[in-house]
Design a protein around this motif. Structure first.
Motif, PDB file in Angstrom:
ATOM      1  N   ARG A 193      41.707  42.530  44.510  1.00  0.00           N
ATOM      2  CA  ARG A 193      41.318  42.201  46.068  1.00  0.00           C
ATOM      3  C   ARG A 193      42.439  42.919  46.938  1.00  0.00           C
ATOM      4  O   ARG A 193      42.232  43.428  47.930  1.00  0.00           O
ATOM      5  N   VAL A 194      43.813  42.567  46.324  1.00  0.00           N
ATOM      6  CA  VAL A 194      44.810  43.306  47.186  1.00  0.00           C
ATOM      7  C   VAL A 194      44.815  44.843  47.147  1.00  0.00           C
ATOM      8  O   VAL A 194      45.251  45.407  48.090  1.00  0.00           O
ATOM      9  N   TRP A 195      44.514  45.436  46.107  1.00  0.00           N
ATOM     10  CA  TRP A 195      44.543  46.927  45.790  1.00  0.00           C
ATOM     11  C   TRP A 195      43.297  47.271  46.664  1.00  0.00           C
ATOM     12  O   TRP A 195      43.445  48.446  47.342  1.00  0.00           O
ATOM     13  N   LYS A 196      42.186  46.751  46.839  1.00  0.00           N
ATOM     14  CA  LYS A 196      41.046  47.172  47.656  1.00  0.00           C
ATOM     15  C   LYS A 196      41.603  47.214  49.242  1.00  0.00           C
ATOM     16  O   LYS A 196      41.129  48.087  50.244  1.00  0.00           O
ATOM     17  N   ASP A 197      42.316  46.009  49.462  1.00  0.00           N
ATOM     18  CA  ASP A 197      42.724  45.780  50.935  1.00  0.00           C
ATOM     19  C   ASP A 197      43.628  47.204  51.376  1.00  0.00           C
ATOM     20  O   ASP A 197      43.624  47.299  52.442  1.00  0.00           O
ATOM     21  N   ASN A 244      36.119  41.038  37.801  1.00  0.00           N
ATOM     22  CA  ASN A 244      37.494  41.622  38.208  1.00  0.00           C
ATOM     23  C   ASN A 244      38.326  40.610  38.542  1.00  0.00           C
ATOM     24  O   ASN A 244      39.812  40.975  38.365  1.00  0.00           O
ATOM     25  N   ASP A 245      38.198  39.754  39.174  1.00  0.00           N
ATOM     26  CA  ASP A 245      39.090  38.592  39.459  1.00  0.00           C
ATOM     27  C   ASP A 245      39.870  37.955  38.238  1.00  0.00           C
ATOM     28  O   ASP A 245      40.938  38.039  38.262  1.00  0.00           O
ATOM     29  N   LEU A 246      39.092  37.628  37.568  1.00  0.00           N
ATOM     30  CA  LEU A 246      39.400  37.273  35.858  1.00  0.00           C
ATOM     31  C   LEU A 246      40.515  38.347  35.327  1.00  0.00           C
ATOM     32  O   LEU A 246      41.724  37.799  34.882  1.00  0.00           O
ATOM     33  N   MET A 247      40.050  39.370  35.065  1.00  0.00           N
ATOM     34  CA  MET A 247      40.717  40.347  34.393  1.00  0.00           C
ATOM     35  C   MET A 247      42.208  40.900  35.241  1.00  0.00           C
ATOM     36  O   MET A 247      43.006  41.177  34.656  1.00  0.00           O
ATOM     37  N   ALA A 307      26.596  43.748  35.718  1.00  0.00           N
ATOM     38  CA  ALA A 307      26.298  43.908  37.500  1.00  0.00           C
ATOM     39  C   ALA A 307      26.444  42.553  38.058  1.00  0.00           C
ATOM     40  O   ALA A 307      27.194  42.241  38.863  1.00  0.00           O
ATOM     41  N   HIS A 308      25.903  41.580  37.296  1.00  0.00           N
ATOM     42  CA  HIS A 308      25.908  40.362  38.231  1.00  0.00           C
ATOM     43  C   HIS A 308      27.172  39.307  38.008  1.00  0.00           C
ATOM     44  O   HIS A 308      27.417  38.428  38.769  1.00  0.00           O
ATOM     45  N   ARG A 309      28.214  39.921  37.128  1.00  0.00           N
ATOM     46  CA  ARG A 309      29.285  39.212  36.925  1.00  0.00           C
ATOM     47  C   ARG A 309      30.374  40.082  37.250  1.00  0.00           C
ATOM     48  O   ARG A 309      31.772  39.944  36.763  1.00  0.00           O
ATOM     49  N   TYR A 310      30.129  41.342  37.789  1.00  0.00           N
ATOM     50  CA  TYR A 310      31.169  42.326  37.734  1.00  0.00           C
ATOM     51  C   TYR A 310      32.381  41.887  38.739  1.00  0.00           C
ATOM     52  O   TYR A 310      33.656  42.100  38.380  1.00  0.00           O
ATOM     53  N   ASP A 311      32.226  41.383  39.847  1.00  0.00           N
ATOM     54  CA  ASP A 311      33.438  41.140  40.714  1.00  0.00           C
ATOM     55  C   ASP A 311      34.079  39.796  40.218  1.00  0.00           C
ATOM     56  O   ASP A 311      35.367  39.820  40.480  1.00  0.00           O
ATOM     57  N   MET A 312      33.267  38.993  39.670  1.00  0.00           N
ATOM     58  CA  MET A 312      34.120  37.704  39.108  1.00  0.00           C
ATOM     59  C   MET A 312      34.894  38.034  38.029  1.00  0.00           C
ATOM     60  O   MET A 312      35.970  37.569  37.862  1.00  0.00           O
ATOM     61  N   PRO A 331      38.345  42.147  26.525  1.00  0.00           N
ATOM     62  CA  PRO A 331      37.159  41.985  25.928  1.00  0.00           C
ATOM     63  C   PRO A 331      36.954  40.353  25.479  1.00  0.00           C
ATOM     64  O   PRO A 331      35.728  39.907  25.559  1.00  0.00           O
ATOM     65  N   LEU A 332      37.957  39.894  25.306  1.00  0.00           N
ATOM     66  CA  LEU A 332      37.727  37.988  25.068  1.00  0.00           C
ATOM     67  C   LEU A 332      37.049  37.555  26.034  1.00  0.00           C
ATOM     68  O   LEU A 332      36.435  36.778  25.942  1.00  0.00           O
ATOM     69  N   ILE A 333      37.734  37.787  27.164  1.00  0.00           N
ATOM     70  CA  ILE A 333      37.181  37.146  28.546  1.00  0.00           C
ATOM     71  C   ILE A 333      35.782  37.567  28.652  1.00  0.00           C
ATOM     72  O   ILE A 333      35.136  36.748  29.393  1.00  0.00           O
ATOM     73  N   GLY A 334      35.448  38.636  28.500  1.00  0.00           N
ATOM     74  CA  GLY A 334      34.184  39.308  28.855  1.00  0.00           C
ATOM     75  C   GLY A 334      33.048  38.551  27.811  1.00  0.00           C
ATOM     76  O   GLY A 334      32.310  38.065  28.117  1.00  0.00           O
TER      77      GLY A 334
END
Length: 267
Positions: free
Chosen positions: A63-67, A54-57, A47-52, A208-211
Motif C-alpha cells: 500500500r505504501v509503495w503504491k501510494d 498482498n497485504d499478508l505477504m 484473483a479473489h484473494r490477490y490484494d488480501m 508459498p505457505l501463506i498461499g
C-alpha cells in the motif's frame, strides 16, 4: 543479489529443443507462446484473494509503495487527466489515481485476466469511482488503444509477467502523449547482504505457505516468488526502458531494494 550471469539478469529468451523461441516461467523454461496462458492460469486462481494476499505477504507495505507510485503520477485536480493502468485488474492503483485527481480524471484499467477485472469493477463501484474507471480486457503487448492518448501510464507488479517485455514497453511509448510519463512499480534485487538473505528465506519458505493456508494454493505463489528472482536488475530494466525510446529514465529503490519505481518520459 543475482550476478550479471544469472537467469534474472535478462528477459532470458532463447530456443527450445525443437527450435521454438522459449522464455522463463518462474524457474522453468517454456515455449514463448505458452507463457501467457500459464501466467493467466496463476492469476485466475488468485484473483479473489490477490490484494488480501498482498497485504499478508508484504506486511501491508504494498500500500505504501503504491501510494508513492501514485504520488509520482500526480494527476491534475483541475484539468482533464487521462491515465492508463496496465495489469491493474483489481483497480488498486487506478482507484488511487482517480482519488488523487479531480473529477475530470479518467483511468483506463487494462488487464489480460477477466477474473481480476471483475474484482476491479466491483471494487470501483463500491468505492464510488465507477464513472471514472473503464475496464478493458487486453494484452499489454498489443494495446487496443489509440496512439498519443494518455498523460501517464502505470504498471504495478505486472511487467515481469509479460512474455515480451520489449513489446509492452513499445506499446507504453506509443499510447502516451508527448510529455507523458511511464511509471513501473516492480520487485527488484535487495542489495544489503543480510537483508537479502532474510528476504530470500522469507520469500521461498513463508510466501508459498501463506498461499496454501489462506488461499488454498501454494504453487501460484511459488511462481510469483520465482518470477521476482528472474526479473532484470534495476539498472538492466532502466536500459530496456531507454531502448524503448523514453528519456530522463531513472529509478528509485524502496525498502532496501525490495521494490523499485522506474520512470521515463516521452519527450
Amino acid at each position: 543479489m543475482q550476478d550479471a550471469q544469472s537467469p534474472g539478469s535478462t528477459q532470458d529468451t532463447g530456443a527450445s529443443q525443437n527450435g521454438e523461441a522459449s522464455t522463463h516461467f518462474g524457474y522453468s523454461q517454456v515455449p514463448l507462446g505458452e507463457k501467457q496462458g500459464l501466467v493467466n492460469d496463476v492469476f485466475h486462481k488468485v484473483a479473489h484473494r490477490y490484494d488480501m494476499m498482498n497485504d499478508l505477504m508484504s506486511g501491508g507495505l504494498h500500500r505504501v509503495w503504491k501510494d508513492v507510485l501514485v504520488g509520482k503520477v500526480h494527476p491534475s485536480r483541475r484539468a482533464p487527466f487521462n491515465h492508463l493502468d496496465v495489469a491493474g485488474g483489481t483497480g488498486d492503483v487506478a482507484i488511487r489515481v482517480a482519488r488523487a485527481g479531480g473529477p475530470q480524471t479518467r483511468v483506463t484499467v487494462l488487464d489480460i485476466n477477466g477474473d481480476m477485472l471483475a474484482v476491479g469493477r466491483e471494487r470501483a463501484e463500491k468505492k464510488g469511482f465507477g464513472e471514472q474507471l473503464t475496464f478493458v480486457e487486453a494484452n499489454a503487448e498489443d494495446l487496443p488503444l489509440p496512439s498519443n492518448e494518455f498523460d501517464a501510464y502505470t504498471i504495478a507488479f505486472g511487467i515481469r509477467n509479460v512474455p515480451r517485455i520489449e513489446k509492452a514497453l513499445a506499446e507504453a511509448y506509443r499510447t502516451l502523449k508527448r510529455g507523458g510519463r511511464f511509471l513501473c512499480l516492480e520487485f527488484s534485487h535487495v542489495e544489503a547482504p543480510v537483508l537479502a538473505k532474510i528476504y530470500e528465506t522469507y520469500s521461498f519458505s513463508m510466501i508459498p505457505l501463506i498461499g496454501r493456508l489462506v488461499a488454498g494454493e501454494a504453487e501460484p505463489y511459488r511462481y510469483l516468488v520465482e518470477s521476482i528472482r528472474q526479473f532484470p536488475s534495476a539498472e538492466e530494466f532502466a536500459a530496456m526502458i531507454e531502448r524503448a525510446g523514453f528519456q530522463r529514465v531513472g529509478f528509485t529503490r524502496l525498502t532496501g531494494g525490495v521494490v523499485a519505481i522506474h520512470s521515463g518520459w516521452k519527450l
